[in-house]
Design an enzyme around this catalytic site. Structure first.
Site, short mmCIF file in Angstrom:
data_model
loop_
_atom_site.label_atom_id
_atom_site.label_comp_id
_atom_site.label_asym_id
_atom_site.label_seq_id
_atom_site.Cartn_x
_atom_site.Cartn_y
_atom_site.Cartn_z
N GLY A 37 -9.64 -3.55 125.36
CA GLY A 37 -10.65 -2.62 125.84
C GLY A 37 -11.32 -1.82 124.74
O GLY A 37 -12.46 -1.36 124.91
N GLU A 95 -5.28 -10.76 124.50
CA GLU A 95 -4.94 -10.93 125.91
C GLU A 95 -4.05 -12.13 126.20
O GLU A 95 -3.24 -12.09 127.13
CB GLU A 95 -6.22 -11.01 126.75
CG GLU A 95 -6.95 -9.68 126.90
CD GLU A 95 -7.77 -9.29 125.69
OE1 GLU A 95 -8.32 -8.18 125.68
OE2 GLU A 95 -7.89 -10.10 124.74
#
Length: 354
Positions: A118, A141
């Site tokens: 993010g 991720e």
């Protein structure tokens, strides 16, 4: 905006500069929904304010700007049977990412220290992206059985050669110099000069633009080692499938190629296949907004339909046993087009409306 969100995101103006500071150093600025809403509200407030000429986003603490989204909260939503709530979080976050990318005024971001997941969504789409000698950027991720998002596939798809596939699949960390080479950042400024740069952006009228102002503080970092790695990375990561990438890595003589293969064999085969598909799809897209729509399909597919996301978070952050049980367990067990279901998923609600 809640009082908690207000304390975690400090919003103020300094002369002509709007300032947004992530104030959650104990979690390295990890974003929750309230923080995203606070950032978005500030951007909306200043969009048409003639007294605010530019925006600066930075973080408190010494460890970094933002370590990513609050994946523990994501885990709790899914495991408690509230997976529908994930659309609210990701929808708000991706709208914020799109707003930064299309903002009508210069947005400057200090990606000092850890800037991952993010955090890339905040820093990677800004108009003036600053890294330092402490910067550590990544889209990690796949390490939790997931796939890069926040517009990260757009950036990965535009990295030189097949660097996008390499960094997307392995989740490898970039230095500041690496980030500039890869197109994730624009300028290198020593961390001890950031305070002076922030003051200059707020109070100095010359040079006239933030980019020109940054050049007064910009220095040349130690060169990235990535260009020298291009031959083996481009060779291996241009293969059509994850299985073929592994075959090519195994055939290379470079120790780093063997290390990359070992990393991939530890990760979720499904996450790797979906990520490979996503980076290559984004390479052909028209902009960040379209890439975010592709990512939204995939992340909600994981949240609703595939166990590897919950299992990856459990293994890495909840139980911390570092022993995930992926389904399927190996790349050899993947379907012939393992990214197809995530690619075709139709999320509800739609990201940017009908």
């Amino acid at each position: 905006m809640t009082d908690s969100a207000a304390s975690r995101v400090l919003v103020r103006t300094e002369h002509t500069l709007g300032r947004i500071t992530l104030n959650r150093p104990e979690a390295i600025g990890a974003l929750d929904l309230g923080m995203i809403q606070a950032i978005t509200a500030a951007l909306d407030l200043w969009r048409d304010d003639p007294d605010v000429l530019a925006v600066l986003i930075d973080g408190t603490g010494e460890r970094g700007l933002c370590a990513g989204g609050d994946v523990r909260a994501l885990y709790e939503q899914i495991t408690s049977g509230n997976a529908d709530q994930t659309a609210t979080f990701f929808g708000a976050e991706y709208a914020m990412n799109a707003a930064i990318a299309a903002y009508p005024k210069p947005v400057v971001v200090f990606a000092d220290g850890i800037t991952m997941g993010g955090g890339i969504g905040l820093a990677g789409h800004a108009s003036v992206r600053i890294v330092t000698e402490r910067s550590k950027l990544a889209m990690p991720e796949t390490r939790i059985g997931f796939t890069p998002d926040v517009g990260g596939t757009w950036l990965l798809g535009r990295a030189p050669g097949r660097m996008g596939e390499y960094f997307g699949l392995t989740g490898a960390t970039m230095s500041g110099a690496d980030a500039i080479y890869l197109g994730f950042a624009d300028h290198f400024v020593p961390s001890d000069s950031l305070h002076g740069l922030a003051d200059a952006l707020a109070y100095r009228a010359d040079p006239a633009t933030p980019n020109e102002m940054v050049l007064l503080f910009d220095e040349t970092p130690e060169p990235s080692a990535l260009p020298a790695a291009r031959p083996w990375i481009d060779d291996a990561f241009s293969a059509d499938t994850v299985a073929e990438i592994l075959e090519r890595l195994d055939a290379r003589p470079e120790p780093d190629a063997a290390a990359a293969a070992a990393t991939l064999r530890e990760l979720s085969p499904t996450a790797l296949a979906v990520t490979l598909d996503a980076v290559r799809e984004a390479r052909e897209m028209s902009g960040v907004r379209e890439a975010l729509e592709g990512e939204y399909r995939r992340v909600l597919w994981f949240a609703h339909h595939h166990p590897d996301l919950v299992e990856g978070i459990r293994a890495q952050l909840v139980d911390k046993d570092r022993n995930p049980h992926w389904q399927p367990a190996t790349v050899a067990e993947l379907a012939s087009d393992p990214g197809a279901d995530a690619r075709a998923y139709v999320p509800q609600p739609a990201l940017f409306g009908a």
